[in-house]
Write a protein that holds these residues in place. Sequence first.
Motif, mmCIF file in Angstrom:
data_model
loop_
_atom_site.group_PDB
_atom_site.id
_atom_site.type_symbol
_atom_site.label_atom_id
_atom_site.label_comp_id
_atom_site.label_asym_id
_atom_site.label_seq_id
_atom_site.Cartn_x
_atom_site.Cartn_y
_atom_site.Cartn_z
ATOM 1 N N GLU A 1 20.077 -49.148 12.858
ATOM 2 C CA GLU A 1 19.571 -48.626 11.597
ATOM 3 C C GLU A 1 19.946 -47.152 11.483
ATOM 4 O O GLU A 1 20.245 -46.494 12.472
ATOM 5 N N TYR A 2 19.948 -46.664 10.239
ATOM 6 C CA TYR A 2 20.130 -45.223 10.016
ATOM 7 C C TYR A 2 19.267 -44.818 8.836
ATOM 8 O O TYR A 2 18.862 -45.645 8.015
ATOM 9 N N ARG A 3 18.979 -43.516 8.759
ATOM 10 C CA ARG A 3 18.130 -42.978 7.702
ATOM 11 C C ARG A 3 18.818 -41.827 6.985
ATOM 12 O O ARG A 3 19.650 -41.146 7.556
ATOM 13 N N PHE A 4 18.408 -41.652 5.726
ATOM 14 C CA PHE A 4 18.737 -40.449 4.975
ATOM 15 C C PHE A 4 17.432 -39.732 4.654
ATOM 16 O O PHE A 4 16.357 -40.342 4.648
ATOM 17 N N ASP A 5 17.540 -38.432 4.358
ATOM 18 C CA ASP A 5 16.369 -37.625 4.005
ATOM 19 C C ASP A 5 16.156 -37.604 2.500
ATOM 20 O O ASP A 5 17.103 -37.322 1.737
ATOM 21 N N ASP A 6 14.933 -37.890 2.068
ATOM 22 C CA ASP A 6 14.536 -37.635 0.690
ATOM 23 C C ASP A 6 14.345 -36.129 0.547
ATOM 24 O O ASP A 6 13.540 -35.532 1.267
ATOM 25 N N PRO A 7 15.057 -35.462 -0.368
ATOM 26 C CA PRO A 7 14.914 -34.008 -0.505
ATOM 27 C C PRO A 7 13.477 -33.561 -0.765
ATOM 28 O O PRO A 7 13.098 -32.452 -0.386
ATOM 29 N N ASP A 8 12.680 -34.434 -1.394
ATOM 30 C CA ASP A 8 11.289 -34.086 -1.688
ATOM 31 C C ASP A 8 10.327 -34.492 -0.573
ATOM 32 O O ASP A 8 9.132 -34.195 -0.652
ATOM 33 N N GLY A 9 10.829 -35.176 0.441
ATOM 34 C CA GLY A 9 9.997 -35.543 1.576
ATOM 35 C C GLY A 9 8.936 -36.580 1.287
ATOM 36 O O GLY A 9 7.974 -36.715 2.052
ATOM 37 N N GLU A 10 9.096 -37.342 0.200
ATOM 38 C CA GLU A 10 8.060 -38.300 -0.183
ATOM 39 C C GLU A 10 8.406 -39.741 0.153
ATOM 40 O O GLU A 10 7.520 -40.561 0.397
ATOM 41 N N VAL A 11 9.678 -40.073 0.150
ATOM 42 C CA VAL A 11 10.116 -41.459 0.268
ATOM 43 C C VAL A 11 10.909 -41.646 1.560
ATOM 44 O O VAL A 11 11.825 -40.875 1.841
ATOM 45 N N GLY A 12 10.562 -42.665 2.324
ATOM 46 C CA GLY A 12 11.356 -43.023 3.493
ATOM 47 C C GLY A 12 12.572 -43.811 3.050
ATOM 48 O O GLY A 12 12.469 -44.717 2.225
ATOM 49 N N VAL A 13 13.751 -43.467 3.579
ATOM 50 C CA VAL A 13 15.009 -44.106 3.185
ATOM 51 C C VAL A 13 15.711 -44.592 4.451
ATOM 52 O O VAL A 13 16.148 -43.783 5.274
ATOM 53 N N GLU A 14 15.823 -45.894 4.596
ATOM 54 C CA GLU A 14 16.390 -46.464 5.823
ATOM 55 C C GLU A 14 17.233 -47.681 5.486
ATOM 56 O O GLU A 14 16.874 -48.483 4.623
ATOM 57 N N THR A 15 18.362 -47.821 6.167
ATOM 58 C CA THR A 15 19.167 -49.038 6.077
ATOM 59 C C THR A 15 19.185 -49.692 7.453
ATOM 60 O O THR A 15 19.495 -49.041 8.448
ATOM 61 N N ILE A 16 18.836 -50.986 7.476
ATOM 62 C CA ILE A 16 18.807 -51.740 8.726
ATOM 63 C C ILE A 16 19.905 -52.789 8.693
ATOM 64 O O ILE A 16 20.075 -53.489 7.685
ATOM 65 N N ILE B 1 10.645 -37.581 16.578
ATOM 66 C CA ILE B 1 9.302 -38.104 16.782
ATOM 67 C C ILE B 1 8.442 -36.993 17.369
ATOM 68 O O ILE B 1 8.930 -36.162 18.145
ATOM 69 N N GLU B 2 7.178 -36.949 16.961
ATOM 70 C CA GLU B 2 6.281 -35.920 17.478
ATOM 71 C C GLU B 2 5.742 -36.348 18.835
ATOM 72 O O GLU B 2 5.207 -37.447 18.984
ATOM 73 N N GLN B 3 5.867 -35.470 19.814
ATOM 74 C CA GLN B 3 5.427 -35.773 21.172
ATOM 75 C C GLN B 3 4.832 -34.513 21.787
ATOM 76 O O GLN B 3 5.508 -33.498 21.917
ATOM 77 N N ASP B 4 3.556 -34.572 22.115
ATOM 78 C CA ASP B 4 2.848 -33.426 22.701
ATOM 79 C C ASP B 4 2.980 -32.178 21.836
ATOM 80 O O ASP B 4 3.193 -31.054 22.333
ATOM 81 N N GLY B 5 2.886 -32.370 20.525
ATOM 82 C CA GLY B 5 2.929 -31.250 19.602
ATOM 83 C C GLY B 5 4.311 -30.713 19.289
ATOM 84 O O GLY B 5 4.442 -29.716 18.582
ATOM 85 N N GLN B 6 5.347 -31.367 19.816
ATOM 86 C CA GLN B 6 6.723 -30.923 19.564
ATOM 87 C C GLN B 6 7.528 -32.061 18.946
ATOM 88 O O GLN B 6 7.218 -33.245 19.160
ATOM 89 N N LEU B 7 8.550 -31.696 18.182
ATOM 90 C CA LEU B 7 9.442 -32.680 17.594
ATOM 91 C C LEU B 7 10.601 -32.936 18.549
ATOM 92 O O LEU B 7 11.314 -32.007 18.940
ATOM 93 N N VAL B 8 10.766 -34.188 18.908
ATOM 94 C CA VAL B 8 11.785 -34.579 19.883
ATOM 95 C C VAL B 8 12.810 -35.470 19.184
ATOM 96 O O VAL B 8 12.455 -36.407 18.463
ATOM 97 N N ASP B 9 14.094 -35.170 19.393
ATOM 98 C CA ASP B 9 15.163 -35.960 18.775
ATOM 99 C C ASP B 9 15.142 -37.397 19.296
ATOM 100 O O ASP B 9 14.940 -37.654 20.488
ATOM 101 N N VAL B 10 15.375 -38.335 18.381
ATOM 102 C CA VAL B 10 15.536 -39.746 18.724
ATOM 103 C C VAL B 10 17.030 -40.056 18.660
ATOM 104 O O VAL B 10 17.662 -39.832 17.618
ATOM 105 N N PRO B 11 17.638 -40.544 19.739
ATOM 106 C CA PRO B 11 19.077 -40.824 19.714
ATOM 107 C C PRO B 11 19.426 -41.796 18.586
ATOM 108 O O PRO B 11 18.732 -42.790 18.358
#
Length: 204
Positions: A38-53, A123-133
Amino acid sequence: MALVHRATLDPTKQELVEAWLPSQPWVSGRAIADKVAEYRFDDPDGEVGVETILWSLDDGTVIQTPLTYRAAPLEGAEASLVGTTEHSVLGSRWVYDGCGDPVWAETLATAILTGGTQAQMVIEQDGQLVDVPARMQVRGSGAAPFGHSLTPVESVTTDGDVTVVRSDGIELQLPRVVGTAVTGDATLTWVDGEGATLATLRRL
Protein backbone atom coordinates in the motif's frame (compact mmCIF):
# COMPACT_ATOMS: atom_id res chain seq x y z
CA MET A 1 4.02 12.64 6.05
CA ALA A 2 1.09 10.35 6.86
CA LEU A 3 0.47 9.56 10.52
CA VAL A 4 -0.51 5.92 11.08
CA HIS A 5 -2.21 5.07 14.36
CA ARG A 6 -1.76 1.95 16.44
CA ALA A 7 -5.43 1.06 16.21
CA THR A 8 -8.01 -1.57 15.43
CA LEU A 9 -10.76 -1.23 12.83
CA ASP A 10 -14.12 -2.98 12.91
CA PRO A 11 -14.68 -4.06 10.22
CA THR A 12 -11.11 -4.15 8.89
CA LYS A 13 -10.08 -2.57 5.59
CA GLN A 14 -9.86 -5.99 3.97
CA GLU A 15 -13.33 -6.96 5.21
CA LEU A 16 -14.76 -3.71 3.83
CA VAL A 17 -13.11 -4.21 0.45
CA GLU A 18 -14.12 -7.88 0.28
CA ALA A 19 -17.76 -6.92 0.83
CA TRP A 20 -17.58 -4.19 -1.82
CA LEU A 21 -15.66 -6.01 -4.57
CA PRO A 22 -18.48 -8.30 -5.78
CA SER A 23 -20.35 -5.22 -7.03
CA GLN A 24 -17.39 -4.14 -9.17
CA PRO A 25 -17.38 -5.43 -12.78
CA TRP A 26 -13.58 -5.59 -12.98
CA VAL A 27 -13.40 -8.30 -10.33
CA SER A 28 -15.49 -10.90 -12.21
CA GLY A 29 -16.17 -13.24 -9.32
CA ARG A 30 -12.58 -13.44 -8.10
CA ALA A 31 -11.65 -13.07 -4.43
CA ILE A 32 -8.78 -11.53 -2.47
CA ALA A 33 -5.99 -13.97 -1.69
CA ASP A 34 -3.53 -11.60 0.00
CA LYS A 35 -2.51 -7.98 0.48
CA VAL A 36 0.47 -7.01 -1.68
CA ALA A 37 1.37 -3.49 -0.52
CA GLU A 38 0.00 0.00 0.00
CA TYR A 39 0.99 3.65 -0.33
CA ARG A 40 -0.44 6.94 0.92
CA PHE A 41 -0.66 10.53 -0.19
CA ASP A 42 -1.05 13.54 2.12
CA ASP A 43 -4.26 15.56 2.20
CA PRO A 44 -2.98 19.18 2.26
CA ASP A 45 -5.68 20.03 4.81
CA GLY A 46 -4.88 17.04 7.02
CA GLU A 47 -8.51 15.93 7.19
CA VAL A 48 -8.81 12.97 4.83
CA GLY A 49 -6.79 9.76 4.82
CA VAL A 50 -5.70 8.82 1.28
CA GLU A 51 -4.43 5.30 0.68
CA THR A 52 -4.18 2.88 -2.24
CA ILE A 53 -3.98 -0.83 -1.42
CA LEU A 54 -2.83 -3.48 -3.89
CA TRP A 55 -4.28 -6.97 -3.50
CA SER A 56 -3.54 -10.28 -5.19
CA LEU A 57 -6.61 -12.25 -6.20
CA ASP A 58 -7.11 -15.98 -6.16
CA ASP A 59 -6.05 -16.25 -9.83
CA GLY A 60 -2.81 -14.27 -9.30
CA THR A 61 -4.17 -11.00 -10.73
CA VAL A 62 -3.13 -7.84 -8.86
CA ILE A 63 -5.76 -5.12 -8.39
CA GLN A 64 -5.61 -1.70 -6.76
CA THR A 65 -8.24 -0.07 -4.57
CA PRO A 66 -7.76 3.64 -3.84
CA LEU A 67 -9.51 4.46 -0.58
CA THR A 68 -10.23 7.63 1.35
CA TYR A 69 -11.08 7.79 5.04
CA ARG A 70 -13.31 10.56 6.34
CA ALA A 71 -14.74 11.60 9.72
CA ALA A 72 -18.14 12.41 8.14
CA PRO A 73 -20.02 11.46 4.98
CA LEU A 74 -18.92 13.12 1.72
CA GLU A 75 -21.93 14.89 0.25
CA GLY A 76 -22.88 13.62 -3.20
CA ALA A 77 -20.55 10.61 -3.09
CA GLU A 78 -23.03 7.95 -2.00
CA ALA A 79 -22.26 5.84 -5.08
CA SER A 80 -18.59 5.71 -4.07
CA LEU A 81 -19.14 4.64 -0.44
CA VAL A 82 -17.33 1.38 0.31
CA GLY A 83 -18.61 1.23 3.90
CA THR A 84 -18.13 2.52 7.41
CA THR A 85 -15.81 1.32 10.14
CA GLU A 86 -15.07 2.02 13.80
CA HIS A 87 -11.49 3.17 14.37
CA SER A 88 -10.32 2.63 17.95
CA VAL A 89 -8.53 6.02 17.97
CA LEU A 90 -10.42 8.20 15.49
CA GLY A 91 -13.96 6.87 15.94
CA SER A 92 -16.40 6.38 13.08
CA ARG A 93 -14.85 6.55 9.62
CA TRP A 94 -16.56 6.68 6.24
CA VAL A 95 -14.53 4.80 3.65
CA TYR A 96 -14.86 5.75 -0.03
CA ASP A 97 -13.62 4.46 -3.35
CA GLY A 98 -11.04 7.16 -3.97
CA CYS A 99 -12.14 7.62 -7.58
CA GLY A 100 -15.23 9.44 -6.30
CA ASP A 101 -13.40 11.64 -3.80
CA PRO A 102 -11.91 14.98 -4.93
CA VAL A 103 -9.16 14.79 -2.29
CA TRP A 104 -7.87 11.55 -3.83
CA ALA A 105 -8.07 13.04 -7.33
CA GLU A 106 -6.18 16.16 -6.27
CA THR A 107 -3.41 14.31 -4.41
CA LEU A 108 -2.95 11.86 -7.30
CA ALA A 109 -2.87 14.65 -9.90
CA THR A 110 -0.36 16.57 -7.79
CA ALA A 111 1.95 13.55 -7.50
CA ILE A 112 1.77 12.83 -11.22
CA LEU A 113 2.35 16.40 -12.40
CA THR A 114 5.05 17.37 -9.90
CA GLY A 115 7.06 14.13 -9.93
CA GLY A 116 5.88 13.39 -6.41
CA THR A 117 6.19 10.17 -4.46
CA GLN A 118 4.21 8.37 -1.78
CA ALA A 119 3.96 10.08 1.61
CA GLN A 120 6.36 9.00 4.33
CA MET A 121 4.30 7.05 6.84
CA VAL A 122 5.07 7.65 10.53
CA ILE A 123 3.79 6.21 13.79
CA GLU A 124 3.86 7.77 17.25
CA GLN A 125 6.02 5.81 19.67
CA ASP A 126 6.97 7.00 23.16
CA GLY A 127 6.04 10.55 22.25
CA GLN A 128 8.12 10.60 19.07
CA LEU A 129 7.25 10.14 15.41
CA VAL A 130 9.02 7.13 13.95
CA ASP A 131 9.27 6.43 10.21
CA VAL A 132 7.44 3.36 8.90
CA PRO A 133 9.36 1.69 6.04
CA ALA A 134 7.52 2.00 2.72
CA ARG A 135 6.02 -1.21 1.34
CA MET A 136 6.14 0.17 -2.21
CA GLN A 137 7.61 3.13 -4.09
CA VAL A 138 5.61 5.24 -6.55
CA ARG A 139 6.64 8.29 -8.55
CA GLY A 140 5.00 10.78 -10.89
CA SER A 141 6.56 11.58 -14.24
CA GLY A 142 6.04 15.35 -14.25
CA ALA A 143 8.15 18.25 -13.03
CA ALA A 144 5.74 21.19 -12.96
CA PRO A 145 3.87 22.87 -10.10
CA PHE A 146 0.21 22.02 -9.57
CA GLY A 147 -1.91 23.75 -7.00
CA HIS A 148 -5.57 23.94 -7.88
CA SER A 149 -8.55 22.08 -6.46
CA LEU A 150 -10.34 19.29 -8.31
CA THR A 151 -13.54 19.73 -6.29
CA PRO A 152 -15.99 18.39 -7.18
CA VAL A 153 -15.28 15.21 -9.14
CA GLU A 154 -17.39 15.73 -12.26
CA SER A 155 -17.65 12.16 -13.55
CA VAL A 156 -16.50 8.63 -12.76
CA THR A 157 -16.88 5.94 -15.42
CA THR A 158 -15.53 2.40 -15.69
CA ASP A 159 -14.90 0.62 -18.97
CA GLY A 160 -13.60 -2.89 -18.51
CA ASP A 161 -10.69 -2.78 -16.06
CA VAL A 162 -10.11 1.00 -16.28
CA THR A 163 -11.84 3.74 -14.28
CA VAL A 164 -11.78 7.27 -15.72
CA VAL A 165 -12.18 10.29 -13.43
CA ARG A 166 -12.74 13.79 -14.82
CA SER A 167 -12.63 17.09 -12.97
CA ASP A 168 -11.75 20.68 -13.87
CA GLY A 169 -10.10 19.93 -17.21
CA ILE A 170 -8.17 16.91 -15.89
CA GLU A 171 -8.71 13.25 -16.79
CA LEU A 172 -7.24 10.52 -14.61
CA GLN A 173 -7.16 6.90 -15.76
CA LEU A 174 -6.79 4.18 -13.14
CA PRO A 175 -6.16 0.58 -14.21
CA ARG A 176 -8.06 -1.35 -11.55
CA VAL A 177 -6.20 -4.45 -12.70
CA VAL A 178 -2.50 -3.62 -12.53
CA GLY A 179 -0.91 -4.08 -15.95
CA THR A 180 -3.97 -3.00 -17.93
CA ALA A 181 -3.02 -0.48 -20.64
CA VAL A 182 -3.97 3.15 -19.99
CA THR A 183 -3.16 6.35 -21.88
CA GLY A 184 -2.24 9.86 -20.80
CA ASP A 185 0.29 12.67 -20.94
CA ALA A 186 1.88 11.86 -17.56
CA THR A 187 1.99 8.80 -15.32
CA LEU A 188 2.29 7.45 -11.81
CA THR A 189 4.63 4.47 -11.83
CA TRP A 190 5.17 1.63 -9.38
CA VAL A 191 8.95 2.04 -9.21
CA ASP A 192 9.72 -1.28 -7.52
CA GLY A 193 6.96 -3.15 -9.32
CA GLU A 194 8.65 -3.59 -12.72
CA GLY A 195 7.65 -0.04 -13.64
CA ALA A 196 3.94 -0.81 -13.83
CA THR A 197 1.74 2.20 -14.56
CA LEU A 198 -0.69 2.80 -11.70
CA ALA A 199 -2.43 5.88 -13.14
CA THR A 200 -2.23 8.39 -15.96
CA LEU A 201 -3.28 12.01 -16.40
CA ARG A 202 -4.14 14.12 -19.39
CA ARG A 203 -5.49 17.62 -19.75
CA LEU A 204 -8.80 17.90 -21.57
